[in-house]
Design a protein around this motif. Structure first.
Motif, PDB file in Angstrom:
ATOM      1  N   LEU B  65       0.817  -1.216   0.000  1.00 31.51           N
ATOM      2  CA  LEU B  65       0.000   0.000   0.000  1.00 31.51           C
ATOM      3  C   LEU B  65       0.852   1.267   0.000  1.00 31.51           C
ATOM      4  CD1 LEU B  65      -2.955  -0.875   2.360  1.00 31.51           C
ATOM      5  CD2 LEU B  65      -2.881  -0.837  -0.123  1.00 31.51           C
ATOM      6  N   SER B  66       2.101   1.149   0.455  1.00 34.56           N
ATOM      7  CA  SER B  66       2.914   2.364   0.507  1.00 34.56           C
ATOM      8  C   SER B  66       3.725   2.552  -0.764  1.00 34.56           C
ATOM      9  CB  SER B  66       3.825   2.335   1.730  1.00 34.56           C
ATOM     10  OG  SER B  66       4.643   1.190   1.656  1.00 34.56           O
ATOM     11  N   HIS B  67       3.578   1.639  -1.713  1.00 32.95           N
ATOM     12  CA  HIS B  67       4.243   1.818  -3.010  1.00 32.95           C
ATOM     13  C   HIS B  67       3.747   3.120  -3.640  1.00 32.95           C
ATOM     14  CE1 HIS B  67       5.288   1.208  -7.227  1.00 32.95           C
ATOM     15  NE2 HIS B  67       6.174   0.331  -6.806  1.00 32.95           N
ATOM     16  N   PRO B  68       4.629   3.914  -4.251  1.00 35.46           N
ATOM     17  CA  PRO B  68       4.199   5.211  -4.797  1.00 35.46           C
ATOM     18  C   PRO B  68       3.007   5.102  -5.751  1.00 35.46           C
ATOM     19  CG  PRO B  68       6.582   4.998  -4.890  1.00 35.46           C
ATOM     20  CD  PRO B  68       6.075   3.700  -4.362  1.00 35.46           C
ATOM     21  N   ASP B  69       3.004   4.038  -6.599  1.00 34.28           N
ATOM     22  CA  ASP B  69       1.889   3.891  -7.545  1.00 34.28           C
ATOM     23  C   ASP B  69       0.565   3.648  -6.815  1.00 34.28           C
ATOM     24  OD1 ASP B  69       3.647   4.288  -9.523  1.00 34.28           O
ATOM     25  OD2 ASP B  69       3.639   2.229 -10.301  1.00 34.28           O
ATOM     26  N   SER B  70       0.622   2.823  -5.749  1.00 37.95           N
ATOM     27  CA  SER B  70      -0.602   2.562  -4.992  1.00 37.95           C
ATOM     28  C   SER B  70      -1.086   3.843  -4.341  1.00 37.95           C
ATOM     29  CB  SER B  70      -0.356   1.506  -3.911  1.00 37.95           C
ATOM     30  OG  SER B  70       0.166   0.337  -4.486  1.00 37.95           O
ATOM     31  N   ALA B 256      -0.166 -10.703  -6.902  1.00 36.27           N
ATOM     32  CA  ALA B 256      -1.482 -10.923  -6.290  1.00 36.27           C
ATOM     33  C   ALA B 256      -1.600 -10.248  -4.934  1.00 36.27           C
ATOM     34  CB  ALA B 256      -1.741 -12.426  -6.156  1.00 36.27           C
ATOM     35  N   THR B 257      -0.551 -10.318  -4.132  1.00 36.95           N
ATOM     36  CA  THR B 257      -0.631  -9.738  -2.787  1.00 36.95           C
ATOM     37  C   THR B 257      -0.943  -8.247  -2.855  1.00 36.95           C
ATOM     38  OG1 THR B 257       1.005 -11.348  -2.074  1.00 36.95           O
ATOM     39  CG2 THR B 257       0.572  -9.516  -0.592  1.00 36.95           C
ATOM     40  N   ALA B 258      -0.231  -7.545  -3.747  1.00 38.37           N
ATOM     41  CA  ALA B 258      -0.463  -6.107  -3.862  1.00 38.37           C
ATOM     42  C   ALA B 258      -1.854  -5.823  -4.423  1.00 38.37           C
ATOM     43  CB  ALA B 258       0.603  -5.486  -4.748  1.00 38.37           C
ATOM     44  N   ALA B 259      -2.285  -6.644  -5.422  1.00 38.34           N
ATOM     45  CA  ALA B 259      -3.619  -6.456  -5.994  1.00 38.34           C
ATOM     46  C   ALA B 259      -4.677  -6.601  -4.903  1.00 38.34           C
ATOM     47  CB  ALA B 259      -3.864  -7.472  -7.109  1.00 38.34           C
ATOM     48  N   PHE B 260      -4.516  -7.647  -4.076  1.00 37.44           N
ATOM     49  CA  PHE B 260      -5.494  -7.867  -3.003  1.00 37.44           C
ATOM     50  C   PHE B 260      -5.390  -6.805  -1.919  1.00 37.44           C
ATOM     51  CE2 PHE B 260      -6.122 -12.141  -4.748  1.00 37.44           C
ATOM     52  CZ  PHE B 260      -7.484 -12.224  -4.653  1.00 37.44           C
ATOM     53  N   ALA B 261      -4.187  -6.262  -1.717  1.00 39.76           N
ATOM     54  CA  ALA B 261      -4.041  -5.215  -0.712  1.00 39.76           C
ATOM     55  C   ALA B 261      -4.865  -3.991  -1.096  1.00 39.76           C
ATOM     56  CB  ALA B 261      -2.566  -4.851  -0.548  1.00 39.76           C
ATOM     57  N   VAL B 262      -4.725  -3.552  -2.366  1.00 40.83           N
ATOM     58  CA  VAL B 262      -5.516  -2.408  -2.827  1.00 40.83           C
ATOM     59  C   VAL B 262      -7.002  -2.778  -2.820  1.00 40.83           C
ATOM     60  CG1 VAL B 262      -5.925  -0.821  -4.730  1.00 40.83           C
ATOM     61  CG2 VAL B 262      -3.603  -1.565  -4.225  1.00 40.83           C
ATOM     62  N   ALA B 263      -7.305  -4.025  -3.250  1.00 40.85           N
ATOM     63  CA  ALA B 263      -8.693  -4.474  -3.265  1.00 40.85           C
ATOM     64  C   ALA B 263      -9.292  -4.478  -1.866  1.00 40.85           C
ATOM     65  CB  ALA B 263      -8.787  -5.871  -3.883  1.00 40.85           C
ATOM     66  N   SER B 264      -8.460  -4.793  -0.853  1.00 42.22           N
ATOM     67  CA  SER B 264      -8.989  -4.857   0.512  1.00 42.22           C
ATOM     68  C   SER B 264      -9.460  -3.474   0.977  1.00 42.22           C
ATOM     69  CB  SER B 264      -7.943  -5.423   1.468  1.00 42.22           C
ATOM     70  OG  SER B 264      -6.926  -4.463   1.704  1.00 42.22           O
ATOM     71  N   LEU B 265      -8.750  -2.429   0.543  1.00 46.38           N
ATOM     72  CA  LEU B 265      -9.200  -1.075   0.895  1.00 46.38           C
ATOM     73  C   LEU B 265     -10.565  -0.798   0.277  1.00 46.38           C
ATOM     74  CD1 LEU B 265      -6.040   1.186   0.543  1.00 46.38           C
ATOM     75  CD2 LEU B 265      -7.029   0.189   2.588  1.00 46.38           C
ATOM     76  N   LEU B 266     -10.706  -1.193  -0.999  1.00 45.30           N
ATOM     77  CA  LEU B 266     -11.992  -0.989  -1.677  1.00 45.30           C
ATOM     78  C   LEU B 266     -13.097  -1.785  -0.983  1.00 45.30           C
ATOM     79  CD1 LEU B 266     -10.746  -1.103  -5.373  1.00 45.30           C
ATOM     80  CD2 LEU B 266     -11.687   0.875  -4.190  1.00 45.30           C
ATOM     81  N   ALA B 267     -12.750  -3.021  -0.562  1.00 40.79           N
ATOM     82  CA  ALA B 267     -13.750  -3.848   0.116  1.00 40.79           C
ATOM     83  C   ALA B 267     -14.148  -3.222   1.446  1.00 40.79           C
ATOM     84  CB  ALA B 267     -13.199  -5.261   0.329  1.00 40.79           C
ATOM     85  N   LEU B 268     -13.170  -2.625   2.140  1.00 38.67           N
ATOM     86  CA  LEU B 268     -13.490  -1.962   3.413  1.00 38.67           C
ATOM     87  C   LEU B 268     -14.448  -0.795   3.183  1.00 38.67           C
ATOM     88  CD1 LEU B 268     -10.134  -1.871   5.415  1.00 38.67           C
ATOM     89  CD2 LEU B 268     -12.244  -3.095   5.986  1.00 38.67           C
ATOM     90  N   ILE B 269     -14.189  -0.034   2.116  1.00 38.01           N
ATOM     91  CA  ILE B 269     -15.087   1.083   1.802  1.00 38.01           C
ATOM     92  C   ILE B 269     -16.493   0.540   1.514  1.00 38.01           C
ATOM     93  CG2 ILE B 269     -15.567   2.933   0.147  1.00 38.01           C
ATOM     94  CD1 ILE B 269     -12.514   3.176  -0.207  1.00 38.01           C
ATOM     95  N   ALA B 270     -16.553  -0.587   0.782  1.00 39.75           N
ATOM     96  CA  ALA B 270     -17.859  -1.181   0.471  1.00 39.75           C
ATOM     97  C   ALA B 270     -18.578  -1.595   1.756  1.00 39.75           C
ATOM     98  CB  ALA B 270     -17.676  -2.387  -0.452  1.00 39.75           C
ATOM     99  N   LEU B 271     -17.839  -2.211   2.683  1.00 41.74           N
ATOM    100  CA  LEU B 271     -18.461  -2.649   3.936  1.00 41.74           C
ATOM    101  C   LEU B 271     -18.931  -1.449   4.759  1.00 41.74           C
ATOM    102  CD1 LEU B 271     -16.209  -5.655   5.018  1.00 41.74           C
ATOM    103  CD2 LEU B 271     -18.565  -5.699   4.194  1.00 41.74           C
TER     104      LEU B 271
END
Lengths: 274, 312
Positions: B65-70, B256-271
C-alpha cells in the motif's frame, strides 16, 4: 397530485435549466455522438462490423451467460428471499445486510476474488478441477461473475412483496384443506411471479453490460470467453472506432429494449400489488 | 386470481392454521441451502480478499500500500470522488426540486432520461467520451491545438464517473421530496422567507436522510467504477490509474498480494457503505413506523388490532 399547482415556489426555471444542461452535456450529447459515429458507417459496413464471426461469438456468450446467471439468480434469489422473510434463525439480520455486498463492492474486487477462488488452485476451484470443470478462464467463469453481480436484484425485488403478502390467504387455503405444497404453488407463487420476473430482468440487463468482474475471471479468449463489452475495448485498442461504435450501438439497443421491458414490468407489478 | 371462490366458513379452521408453515425438515433444508449459498457466494469471496491481502503478513501488506503507484492511485480515486460528489449532489437537488415541486409535461420522460446511465454498459459510456474528446473524436482536433487533454487524463476520468453515478442522488431525492409535498415551503414563503432560505432551512432538513443515502451510494460507485474509467484512463501508472485500475494492473503483473491489498481497501469502503446504509434504512423505517402508528392511533380508537383478527 393531479390538479395541484405549486407555482408559488421559486426556482423552477433555474433548477430545470440546470438539470437539462447537465443531462445534455453529460448524457445526451455524448450518446448522440456515438450514434452519429455509428451512422457514419454505410449500412453494409455497419452490418459487417456488428456481425463479424468474433462479434457473433461475443453476443452469444454475453447472452447465454447472462441468461444462465439471471436464472441462477432467480432460483436462489427466490429461495433466499423466502428464508429471510419467513424464517427466524441466528444470523438472519447479518445475512440480510450482506445481501447488498455485490452492489457496493467494486466490480474489479469481485472479479479479482472470484478468479482467485475459482482458479484450479483456489479454495473452490480445486474441488471442481478433478471433475474437469474449470471455474475460472472459461464460460462458466463468466456465468459465476455475472451471477455474483446480479444476485441482489432478485432478492431485493421479491423480499418486499413477500413481506407484504397477506398471510390470511394462506390460512384460508390451509383451512380449506389445501396441503402446504399446494398453497405455496397456487396461492403464494402467483403473487410472487411479477416481482421475480422484474428481478430476473434487472439482473439480466445488468449482466449484459457488465465488464469489470468478467475481465478478471474469463480469460478473454477471442471466440471462446470474450464478452461483447470486452470486444468493444479490443476494437478501441485497434483504433477501429467505427467497429467499436457499431458494437456499442447494438449493445445500447439491447439495453434500451430491456429498459423499456423493465419499465412495463414494474408498472404491471405495481398495479398487480396495489 | 379467479381461482378463489368464496366457500362457506369452516367450523374447524382454527385447528388448521398451523398449516401455514412448512414442516421443520423443509424449513431446515431451506435455511441450510440459503446459508450455504450465501456463505459460498458472498461471504467467502469477501473473506478471501482480506485473507489474500494479509497472506504474506502485515509488513507485505503495508509495503504494497505504501508503493508510490498505490498511493497515487488512492489519491486519484479520492480526488475523483471529491469532484464527482458535489456535481451529482447539485444535479440531484436541482432535478428533484424541479420534478417533485412542480407539474410539467414530459416528467416521465425526464425521469427515464435521468435513469439512463444505469442501463448503459460502462464500457459504452467510456467509448462515448472517447468519441467526443479523443484525438479521433468530434472535439479532438480542437482540443489538441489548444493543448487541452481530457481523455487519458483527470477530466475524462471525472466525466465518465459523473456519467455512471448521475442518477444516484436524484433518484433517492425525487420520491422523498414528492412525499413531503410543497406545503411547508409555501408556508415559509408566505411568512416572508426568501427562496434560498426556504431551501436551506425547510427543504434540505426534510430530505437530509434521503440525500445522505444517495451520497453514500454515489460515493461507493464513484470509488469503485472500473469499466468506464478503464476506457478513458490510459492506464498510466502513478498518474491516471485509479484504485480499481491499479488492482487490475497488479493482477496482470502477477503481483497478487499487492492487488489484493488495494482491493482490501476498496472492500473496506464497500463494507462501511453497507453499514452506513443499514443505519440510514433503520432510521428511516423507525421514522416511518412512528408516523404510521401516530396516524393509525388517531384514526382508530382502542379496539381489536390486526393481531386479534388473525388469532380468531
Amino acid at each position: 397530485m393531479a390538479g395541484r399547482k405549486f407555482n408559488v415556489l421559486p426556482g423552477f426555471g433555474l433548477t430545470m435549466g440546470f438539470t437539462l444542461l447537465v443531462l445534455s452535456l453529460v448524457v445526451l450529447i455524448p450518446m448522440g455522438v456515438l450514434w452519429v459515429r455509428a451512422m457514419e458507417l454505410s449500412w453494409g459496413e455497419f452490418w459487417h462490423q456488428a456481425t463479424t464471426p468474433r462479434a457473433l461469438a461475443a453476443y452469444r456468450l454475453t447472452f447465454g451467460a447472462s441468461l444462465a446467471a439471471a436464472t441462477v439468480n432467480a432460483v436462489f434469489g427466490a429461495m433466499v428471499a423466502w428464508v429471510l422473510v419467513r424464517y427466524d434463525f441466528a444470523g438472519r439480520r447479518f445475512l440480510d445486510a450482506l445481501i447488498d455486498v455485490p452492489f457496493a463492492l467494486p466490480t474489479a474486487v469481485a472479479g479479482l476474488t472470484l478468479a482467485s477462488l475459482f482458479s484450479d488452485q483456489g479454495w473452490l476451484g480445486r474441488w471442481l478441477a478433478p471433475l474437469g470443470v474449470h471455474g475460472a478462464y472459461s464460460g462458466l467463469g463468466v456465468v459465476i461473475a455475472l451471477a455474483f453481480v446480479g444476485q441482489p436484484f432478485v432478492i431485493r425485488s421479491v423480499q418486499p412483496v413477500l413481506q407484504n403478502l397477506d398471510r390470511e390467504l394462506e390460512e384460508v387455503a390451509a383451512t380449506l384443506g389445501a396441503g402446504r405444497c399446494r398453497t405455496v404453488c397456487q396461492v403464494v407463487a402467483p403473487s410472487l411471479w411479477p416481482a421475480l420476473l422484474t428481478g430476473f430482468a434487472l439482473a439480466f440487463a445488468r449482466a449484459i453490460g457488465e465488464y469489470g468482474s468478467v475481465v478478471f475471471i474469463s480469460g478473454n479468449l477471442p471466440y471462446r470467453t470474450e464478452i461483447a463489452p470486452v470486444l468493444i475495448v479490443m476494437r478501441l485498442d485497434e483504433y477501429n472506432y467505427g467497429g467499436a461504435a457499431a458494437l456499442a450501438v447494438v449493445l445500447l439497443g439491447i439495453s434500451f429494449s430491456l429498459l423499456i421491458l423493465i419499465n412495463l414490468l414494474e408498472r404491471w407489478t405495481s398495479r398487480y400489488y396495489s | 386470481m379467479a381461482s378463489h371462490p368464496h366457500p362457506p366458513p369452516s367450523s374447524h379452521g382454527a385447528a388448521r392454521i398451523s398449516g401455514t408453515g412448512e414442516p421443520v425438515f423443509v424449513r431446515g433444508v431451506l435455511i441450510a441451502l440459503s446459508v450455504a449459498f450465501l456463505a459460498v457466494f458472498l461471504i467467502l469471496p469477501l473473506a478471501n480478499v482480506f485473507v489474500q491481502a494479509l497472506g504474506k503478513g502485515w509488513s507485505a501488506y503495508a509495503h504494497s500500500l505504501s508503493h508510490p503507484d498505490s498511493r497515487a492511485a488512492i489519491r486519484l480515486t479520492l480526488l475523483v470522488a471529491a469532484i464527482t460528489l458535489p456535481v451529482n449532489v447539485t444535479f440531484g437537488l436541482a432535478a428533484a426540486w424541479a420534478i417533485a415541486k412542480f407539474e410539467f409535461r414530459g416528467k416521465a420522460v425526464l425521469l427515464t432520461l435521468i435513469d439512463l446511465p444505469f442501463s448503459v454498459s460502462p464500457v459504452v459510456a467510456g467509448l462515448m467520451y472517447v468519441l467526443v474528446f479523443g484525438l479521433q473524436g468530434v472535439l479532438g482536433p480542437w482540443l489538441d491545438t489548444h493543448d487541452i487533454q481530457i481523455i487519458f487524463a483527470l477530466p475524462g476520468i471525472v466525466l465518465t464517473t459523473v456519467f455512471v453515478t448521475l442518477p444516484f442522488v436524484a433518484r433517492e431525492l425525487v420520491p422523498v421530496m414528492q412525499a413531503t409535498g410543497a406545503e411547508q415551503e409555501q408556508a415559509a414563503l408566505t411568512l416572508g422567507a426568501s427562496g434560498w432560505t426556504t431551501f436551506w432551512r425547510v427543504t434540505l432538513p426534510s430530505v437530509k436522510w434521503g440525500l445522505l443515502y444517495g451520497i453514500i451510494l454515489c460515493n461507493a460507485r464513484a470509488i469503485g467504477e472500473f469499466g468506464a474509467v478503464s476506457v478513458v484512463s490510459g492506464h498510466i501508472a502513478g498518474q491516471t490509474d485509479t484504485m480499481p485500475l491499479a488492482v487490475e494492473k497488479l493482477y496482470q503483473e502477477f503481483n497478487a498480494t499487492a492487488a489484493f491489498a488495494v482491493a482490501s481497501l476498496l472492500a473496506l469502503i464497500a463494507l462501511a457503505t453497507l453499514a452506513i446504509k443499514a443505519c440510514l434504512e433503520w432510521n428511516m423505517r423507525r421514522k416511518d413506523r412512528r408516523e404510521r402508528d401516530a396516524a393509525a392511533n388517531a384514526r382508530r380508537g382502542p379496539g381489536p388490532g390486526p393481531v386479534a383478527l388473525t388469532a380468531a
